[in-house]
Design an enzyme around this catalytic site. Structure first.
Site, PDB file in Angstrom:
ATOM      1  N   SER A 282      -0.172   1.392  -3.245  1.00  0.00           N
ATOM      2  CA  SER A 282      -0.934   2.578  -3.621  1.00  0.00           C
ATOM      3  C   SER A 282      -1.511   3.220  -2.372  1.00  0.00           C
ATOM      4  CB  SER A 282      -2.067   2.195  -4.579  1.00  0.00           C
ATOM      5  OG  SER A 282      -1.570   1.528  -5.716  1.00  0.00           O
TER       6      SER A 282
ATOM      7  N   SER B  66       2.795   2.822  -8.720  1.00  0.00           N
ATOM      8  CA  SER B  66       1.886   3.110  -7.603  1.00  0.00           C
ATOM      9  C   SER B  66       0.667   3.881  -8.090  1.00  0.00           C
ATOM     10  CB  SER B  66       2.627   3.921  -6.539  1.00  0.00           C
ATOM     11  OG  SER B  66       1.800   4.183  -5.425  1.00  0.00           O
ATOM     12  N   GLY B  67      -0.491   3.556  -7.545  1.00  0.00           N
ATOM     13  CA  GLY B  67      -1.713   4.289  -7.839  1.00  0.00           C
ATOM     14  C   GLY B  67      -2.084   5.155  -6.654  1.00  0.00           C
TER      15      GLY B  67
ATOM     16  N   ASN C 267      -1.464   1.698   1.483  1.00  0.00           N
ATOM     17  CA  ASN C 267      -0.945   0.450   0.913  1.00  0.00           C
ATOM     18  C   ASN C 267       0.325   0.771   0.125  1.00  0.00           C
ATOM     19  OD1 ASN C 267      -1.411  -2.422   0.462  1.00  0.00           O
ATOM     20  ND2 ASN C 267      -1.774  -1.907  -1.674  1.00  0.00           N
TER      21      ASN C 267
ATOM     22  N   TYR D  48      -4.345  -2.610  -4.273  1.00  0.00           N
ATOM     23  CA  TYR D  48      -4.074  -4.033  -4.496  1.00  0.00           C
ATOM     24  C   TYR D  48      -3.789  -4.734  -3.173  1.00  0.00           C
ATOM     25  CZ  TYR D  48      -1.829  -8.249  -6.319  1.00  0.00           C
ATOM     26  OH  TYR D  48      -1.498  -9.543  -6.608  1.00  0.00           O
TER      27      TYR D  48
END
Length: 383
Positions: free
Chosen positions: A262, A300-301, A232, A160
């Site tokens: 992420s 979080s990814g 990120n 993102y």
């Protein structure tokens, strides 16, 4: 829409691309250039994922506009990054691969198919969260150009970048994805605010693309392993660099907490590994991330993908195939290489990225390099 305004925005976009190319040439010093040496294994000649023979990286960077957010009209701070496993058509010459979600609040299309078959058949593309669809279409268009009538399943991951970018404007287009793949090259890799990393931040600083590699000695097989991250993630008080709690010495100005970020991790190696072993590399990349201070928050990814270039699997191969693989007892140096290269790639992303101002005049500062060096010297990590 005023056609003159459209023309102006096109000019600004092209200018942004040119400025980014210039910035890559004058990139800020990487961790090792500052004297920061992470781990004990040696890096490859470029200290990049491209040290794995045949692996190529391409970026398309989109920067235009400034000031208040106007959805669909900027400011734009985004892009696309592509990792291509080898010079041949990867759809016809697949490679062993595996993928893992360290924390699943993110997207990497095609993960289930990779893990079902243990093969990667497309370039790996990373972009922003709301441009996964365009990334998917771009990969399909590119692959169909090479193999008409054969339908691949794209691998597109995201982070993102809406803090700096007009993310809802979906400025990444199919043509940008194709260009990133076609422009992929070996050698030195641009880092920081380029490609998918353009609008990204980590630990309260500007970040983005980072890469690093490790080369094992001859007794360990002389294999090369490289990592590329889109960083990120993380919060400044937790930032650790080479064991030093740097974030505690770089206080954050009081403000509302930002959303958790992420990280997308791509791992390449020329070691002869099968998918179950590559999965172990993916899992060890989490240790590299955690060594910088991130623990994968709920929102979080954090996604990892690993592939081996050691063997190419022809799509039209015979019914029975013979595979050579590294014995598990010899895997430890590659596990260590994964941890070290992931950690250093994140630090390189931080070191390389300049301060950037984006939507609504928000500014994300670059990590103060002089202050970082001073802190590391105080902790006896730099001579």
């Amino acid at each position: 829409m005023d056609p003159h305004k459209n023309l102006l925005r096109s000019i600004l976009t092209l200018l942004g691309l040119a400025l980014c190319a210039g910035a890559a040439d004058a990139q800020r010093p990487r961790a090792r250039e500052l004297g920061i040496r992470i781990g004990t294994l040696e890096p490859g000649p470029h200290n990049a994922i491209t040290d794995v023979t045949g692996v190529r990286v391409g970026h398309v960077t989109l920067i235009s506009g400034e000031g208040e957010l106007e959805v669909g009209n900027g400011p734009v701070r985004t892009g696309v990054t592509a990792v291509v496993p080898h010079a041949d058509d990867v759809y016809l010459n697949q490679v062993f691969a595996s993928a893992v979600a360290l924390n699943g609040n993110g997207e990497m299309t095609g993960m289930e198919w990779i893990n079902e078959r243990g093969l990667l058949e497309v370039p790996v593309v990373v972009t922003n969260t709301l441009s996964v669809g365009e990334g998917y279409s771009g990969v399909v268009a590119y692959m169909l150009q090479k193999n008409p009538g054969r339908v691949p399943l794209p691998v597109v991951a995201e982070c993102y970048d809406g803090g700096l970018n007009d993310i809802a404007g979906r400025h990444v287009k199919e043509e940008h994805v194709i260009r990133a793949i076609e422009s992929a090259a070996g050698g030195q890799v641009s880092e920081g605010s380029v490609g998918a990393g353009t609008g990204m931040r980590a630990y309260g600083f500007k970040a983005g693309i980072g890469t690093a590699s490790r080369v094992l000695d001859s007794a360990q097989g002389a294999y090369t392993l490289g990592v590329l991250v889109v960083a990120n993630c993380g919060r400044r008080p937790n930032l650790v660099i080479d064991g030093v709690p740097v974030g505690r010495h770089l206080p954050l100005a009081p403000r509302k907490p930002t959303r958790d970020g992420s990280i997308v991790i791509t791992i390449a190696t020329d070691a002869p590994l099968i998918p179950v072993q590559l999965r172990r590399l993916c899992k060890r990349s989490a240790l590299g991330v955690s060594r910088t201070g991130t623990f994968s928050r709920t929102s979080s990814g954090d996604l990892a993908l690993a592939f081996s270039t050691s063997r190419r699997i022809p799509r039209d191969a015979a019914m029975v195939d013979t595979v050579h693989t590294l014995r598990d007892r010899s895997l430890n140096p590659l596990l260590q290489a994964t941890v070290e290269a992931t950690e250093e790639a994140i630090v390189n992303a931080l070191c390389a990225a300049e301060t950037m101002t984006g939507r609504d005049n928000r500014t994300m500062p670059g990590i103060p390099v002089d202050r970082l060096v001073k802190i590391m010297k105080q902790h006896n990590r730099i001579e």
